[in-house]
Design a protein around this motif. Structure first.
Motif, PDB file in Angstrom:
ATOM      1  N   GLN A 227     -33.383  37.550 -37.496  1.00  0.00           N
ATOM      2  CA  GLN A 227     -34.300  37.176 -37.657  1.00  0.00           C
ATOM      3  C   GLN A 227     -35.407  38.396 -37.089  1.00  0.00           C
ATOM      4  O   GLN A 227     -35.874  38.289 -36.196  1.00  0.00           O
ATOM      5  N   LEU A 228     -34.508  38.887 -36.827  1.00  0.00           N
ATOM      6  CA  LEU A 228     -35.123  40.780 -36.355  1.00  0.00           C
ATOM      7  C   LEU A 228     -35.268  42.038 -37.640  1.00  0.00           C
ATOM      8  O   LEU A 228     -35.922  42.724 -37.595  1.00  0.00           O
ATOM      9  N   PHE A 229     -34.784  41.518 -38.865  1.00  0.00           N
ATOM     10  CA  PHE A 229     -34.542  42.138 -39.701  1.00  0.00           C
ATOM     11  C   PHE A 229     -34.954  41.876 -40.693  1.00  0.00           C
ATOM     12  O   PHE A 229     -35.278  40.347 -41.434  1.00  0.00           O
ATOM     13  N   GLU A 230     -35.686  42.299 -42.008  1.00  0.00           N
ATOM     14  CA  GLU A 230     -36.527  42.220 -43.007  1.00  0.00           C
ATOM     15  C   GLU A 230     -35.064  42.198 -43.905  1.00  0.00           C
ATOM     16  O   GLU A 230     -34.077  43.614 -44.026  1.00  0.00           O
ATOM     17  N   VAL A 231     -35.343  41.674 -45.029  1.00  0.00           N
ATOM     18  CA  VAL A 231     -34.337  41.293 -46.097  1.00  0.00           C
ATOM     19  C   VAL A 231     -34.821  41.679 -47.071  1.00  0.00           C
ATOM     20  O   VAL A 231     -36.085  40.871 -47.780  1.00  0.00           O
ATOM     21  N   ASP A 232     -34.652  41.981 -47.961  1.00  0.00           N
ATOM     22  CA  ASP A 232     -34.995  42.415 -49.360  1.00  0.00           C
ATOM     23  C   ASP A 232     -33.640  42.215 -50.643  1.00  0.00           C
ATOM     24  O   ASP A 232     -32.682  43.058 -50.641  1.00  0.00           O
ATOM     25  N   GLU A 233     -34.103  41.426 -51.362  1.00  0.00           N
ATOM     26  CA  GLU A 233     -32.512  41.727 -52.481  1.00  0.00           C
ATOM     27  C   GLU A 233     -33.663  42.137 -54.042  1.00  0.00           C
ATOM     28  O   GLU A 233     -34.654  41.434 -54.406  1.00  0.00           O
ATOM     29  N   ARG A 234     -32.381  43.148 -54.088  1.00  0.00           N
ATOM     30  CA  ARG A 234     -33.025  44.083 -55.345  1.00  0.00           C
ATOM     31  C   ARG A 234     -32.415  43.669 -56.699  1.00  0.00           C
ATOM     32  O   ARG A 234     -31.153  43.582 -56.558  1.00  0.00           O
ATOM     33  N   PRO A 235     -32.278  43.371 -57.534  1.00  0.00           N
ATOM     34  CA  PRO A 235     -32.164  42.546 -59.201  1.00  0.00           C
ATOM     35  C   PRO A 235     -31.139  44.284 -59.606  1.00  0.00           C
ATOM     36  O   PRO A 235     -31.489  45.045 -59.665  1.00  0.00           O
ATOM     37  N   MET A 236     -29.775  44.254 -59.888  1.00  0.00           N
ATOM     38  CA  MET A 236     -29.090  45.944 -60.456  1.00  0.00           C
ATOM     39  C   MET A 236     -29.537  45.118 -61.985  1.00  0.00           C
ATOM     40  O   MET A 236     -29.579  44.235 -62.748  1.00  0.00           O
ATOM     41  N   GLU A 237     -29.636  46.223 -62.551  1.00  0.00           N
ATOM     42  CA  GLU A 237     -30.278  46.787 -63.788  1.00  0.00           C
ATOM     43  C   GLU A 237     -28.522  46.091 -64.572  1.00  0.00           C
ATOM     44  O   GLU A 237     -27.914  46.296 -64.582  1.00  0.00           O
ATOM     45  N   ASN A 238     -29.007  45.411 -65.701  1.00  0.00           N
ATOM     46  CA  ASN A 238     -28.206  44.692 -66.539  1.00  0.00           C
ATOM     47  C   ASN A 238     -27.454  43.734 -65.706  1.00  0.00           C
ATOM     48  O   ASN A 238     -26.053  44.144 -66.455  1.00  0.00           O
ATOM     49  N   SER A 239     -27.247  43.198 -64.764  1.00  0.00           N
ATOM     50  CA  SER A 239     -26.273  42.398 -64.119  1.00  0.00           C
ATOM     51  C   SER A 239     -27.358  41.442 -63.334  1.00  0.00           C
ATOM     52  O   SER A 239     -29.210  41.714 -62.534  1.00  0.00           O
ATOM     53  N   PRO A 240     -26.852  40.182 -62.847  1.00  0.00           N
ATOM     54  CA  PRO A 240     -27.463  38.851 -62.158  1.00  0.00           C
ATOM     55  C   PRO A 240     -27.391  39.552 -61.553  1.00  0.00           C
ATOM     56  O   PRO A 240     -28.562  38.636 -60.340  1.00  0.00           O
ATOM     57  N   ALA A 241     -26.691  39.760 -60.626  1.00  0.00           N
ATOM     58  CA  ALA A 241     -26.017  40.236 -58.830  1.00  0.00           C
ATOM     59  C   ALA A 241     -27.498  41.178 -58.103  1.00  0.00           C
ATOM     60  O   ALA A 241     -28.285  41.875 -58.763  1.00  0.00           O
ATOM     61  N   HIS A 242     -27.660  41.202 -57.029  1.00  0.00           N
ATOM     62  CA  HIS A 242     -28.825  41.489 -56.624  1.00  0.00           C
ATOM     63  C   HIS A 242     -28.149  42.542 -55.595  1.00  0.00           C
ATOM     64  O   HIS A 242     -26.919  42.237 -54.843  1.00  0.00           O
ATOM     65  N   ASN A 243     -28.650  43.994 -55.264  1.00  0.00           N
ATOM     66  CA  ASN A 243     -28.519  44.707 -53.872  1.00  0.00           C
ATOM     67  C   ASN A 243     -29.539  44.227 -53.243  1.00  0.00           C
ATOM     68  O   ASN A 243     -30.057  44.029 -53.330  1.00  0.00           O
ATOM     69  N   ILE A 244     -28.642  44.303 -51.675  1.00  0.00           N
ATOM     70  CA  ILE A 244     -29.523  43.632 -50.934  1.00  0.00           C
ATOM     71  C   ILE A 244     -30.200  44.888 -49.564  1.00  0.00           C
ATOM     72  O   ILE A 244     -28.416  45.742 -49.072  1.00  0.00           O
TER      73      ILE A 244
END
Length: 253
Positions: A227-244
């Protein structure tokens, strides 16, 4: 065997390890590559080796006999080190897995790394820091024993230890400093850093860092729990996965 899998020599010091780790050990080794050589060293005429004898065939581990020459001198360590050097120069290995809590293997780990091979260490929490730091990565045996717990949906149970809460994690100054330094080293101009890169940065400077030591299976789970850090999940192009990506909440703007 595919070309990108590491060929590993797994050498176990039976005097400084417990049979209960064997299943978890080989599962962990399989995450890094192929255990091309599996040897365990000890005095097999001793009753203290009984627990090991019962499982060696099951895991296809070759026992290497070493009688104690002199009381107080560990001939097993010397035999294991000599064999390791023979393997280093005669076999085409990519790395070694040294299973022991004994600091006597520190020079061996250093020598193997000087040759450009990877060293994975495995031992108890009492393992001297000199040996831990001499390895590319060090995994504590607590984690290996935990992997044998019954299947459950609770990550804390599958990794084994009591899961630390936010308050305890925040009070762990070493952990907080490690993660913050990792973010600082990997961050862009806006303060955001790839979770994977942060994990690699932390592991490079702290070989024994492992989210499982805190009761979390993955780094992302540990980061969120702190709980000390912001987390941003960014979608990957042409993929259902995310970069965190993560960023320190102290960062302004």
């Amino acid at each position: 065997m595919t070309d990108n899998q590491m060929r590993l020599a797994v050498l176990i010091d039976a005097d400084n390890s417990q049979p209960a780790i064997m299943e978890g050990l080989l599962e962990e080794v399989a995450n890094y590559g192929i255990a091309s050589i599996k040897r365990i060293y000890g005095d097999w005429s001793s009753d203290s080796m009984r627990g090991w004898k019962e499982i060696l065939l099951d895991y296809s581990v070759q026992p290497v006999q070493q009688y104690p020459y002199t009381k107080g001198k560990n001939a097993t360590d010397m035999k294991m080190i000599i064999d390791a050097m023979d393997i280093l120069y005669s076999e085409k290995m990519d790395g070694f897995c040294l299973v022991s809590s004994d600091s006597d293997f520190t020079p061996l780990a250093q020598r193997v790394r000087q040759q450009g091979l990877t060293v994975f260490g495995f031992g108890e929490q009492k393992t001297p820091k000199a040996f831990v730091r001499a390895c590319d990565r060090f995994i504590y045996n607590d984690v290996l024993r935990r992997q044998q717990a019954p299947d459950t949906k609770d990550t804390a149970a599958t990794t084994g230890t009591r899961r630390l809460g936010a308050k305890e994690l925040k009070q762990d100054t070493k952990l907080v400093t490690m993660v913050r330094n990792g973010i600082e080293d990997a961050a862009d101009d806006t303060g955001w850093a790839s979770l994977g890169v942060v994990g690699q940065k932390v592991a490079n400077s702290n070989p024994d860092f492992d989210p499982r030591n805190y009761g979390y299976k993955k780094l992302g789970e540990l980061i969120r729990a702190m709980q000390l850090f912001e987390v941003d999940e960014r979608p990957m192009e042409n993929s259902p996965a995310h970069n965190i990506y993560i960023r320190d909440k102290k960062r302004k703007g």
